[in-house]
Design a protein around this motif. Structure first.
Motif, mmCIF file in Angstrom:
data_model
loop_
_atom_site.group_PDB
_atom_site.id
_atom_site.type_symbol
_atom_site.label_atom_id
_atom_site.label_comp_id
_atom_site.label_asym_id
_atom_site.label_seq_id
_atom_site.Cartn_x
_atom_site.Cartn_y
_atom_site.Cartn_z
ATOM 1 N N LYS A 185 164.436 -26.352 23.492
ATOM 2 C CA LYS A 185 164.425 -26.857 24.868
ATOM 3 C C LYS A 185 164.454 -28.387 24.827
ATOM 4 O O LYS A 185 163.473 -29.033 24.489
ATOM 5 N N TYR A 186 165.604 -28.944 25.142
ATOM 6 C CA TYR A 186 165.795 -30.395 25.130
ATOM 7 C C TYR A 186 165.349 -31.022 26.451
ATOM 8 O O TYR A 186 165.295 -30.348 27.481
ATOM 9 N N SER A 187 165.085 -32.322 26.406
ATOM 10 C CA SER A 187 164.826 -33.069 27.636
ATOM 11 C C SER A 187 166.096 -33.039 28.483
ATOM 12 O O SER A 187 167.198 -32.814 27.970
ATOM 13 N N ASP A 188 165.945 -33.256 29.779
ATOM 14 C CA ASP A 188 167.118 -33.275 30.665
ATOM 15 C C ASP A 188 168.135 -34.305 30.191
ATOM 16 O O ASP A 188 169.336 -34.039 30.178
ATOM 17 N N SER A 212 169.926 -33.054 26.999
ATOM 18 C CA SER A 212 170.747 -31.862 27.229
ATOM 19 C C SER A 212 172.044 -32.206 27.966
ATOM 20 O O SER A 212 173.013 -31.461 27.900
ATOM 21 N N GLN A 254 165.982 -44.356 22.737
ATOM 22 C CA GLN A 254 166.099 -44.601 24.172
ATOM 23 C C GLN A 254 167.311 -45.460 24.524
ATOM 24 O O GLN A 254 167.826 -45.374 25.632
ATOM 25 N N VAL A 275 165.054 -40.104 26.877
ATOM 26 C CA VAL A 275 164.621 -39.155 25.851
ATOM 27 C C VAL A 275 163.168 -39.424 25.484
ATOM 28 O O VAL A 275 162.642 -40.502 25.738
ATOM 29 N N VAL A 276 162.536 -38.421 24.870
ATOM 30 C CA VAL A 276 161.111 -38.544 24.573
ATOM 31 C C VAL A 276 160.815 -38.846 23.107
ATOM 32 O O VAL A 276 159.654 -38.990 22.746
#
Length: 128
Positions: free
Chosen positions: A74-77, A80, A99, A105-106
């Motif tokens: 499950k990627y960050s929005d 993805s 970033q 991104v996290v």
């Protein structure tokens, strides 16, 4: 007695003289990608699809893979929605500042040393 004092002074001069000499340092070994991956990446990523998912996606066959598209992760929005495939320049930029490559991104990891990034990327390429 004078001969002994002169002898000690001469010996001290020789010791001091050699202490200031520059000894060449041994050549440094290039960083080992496997070791660097284990130390800096394996906390969040795996290279084995049979291992449980970690905080980050598995990096098996990451070079050439579309960003944000590892099955089962499950990627960050932001990631993805990325529209590129991972290649060496993109991975280098990513490891330098994730970033800047994909805002939002996290991933908090950043690696300032080019030789460390290069070794990790070379190791990831070997895993393809």
């Amino acid at each position: 007695m004078r001969a002994i004092v002169l002898g000690l002074c001469t010996a001290m001069v020789l010791v001091v003289g050699t202490a200031g000499a520059q000894m060449p340092l041994p050549a440094t070994k290039p960083p080992d990608g496997a070791t660097l991956f284990k130390q800096q990446c394996a906390v969040c990523h795996t290279l084995n699809l049979s291992e449980p998912m970690r905080q980050g996606p598995p990096l098996t066959k990451v070079v050439g893979r579309p960003a944000g598209k590892a099955e089962g992760f499950k990627y960050s929005d932001a990631l993805s929605k990325a529209d590129f495939a991972w290649d060496e320049p993109r991975l280098d930029a990513w490891l330098t500042n994730p970033q800047a490559v994909v805002p939002g991104v996290v991933m908090a990891y950043r690696q300032a040393k080019p030789e460390t990034r290069a070794a990790i990327i070379a190791y990831l390429k070997e895993q393809n």
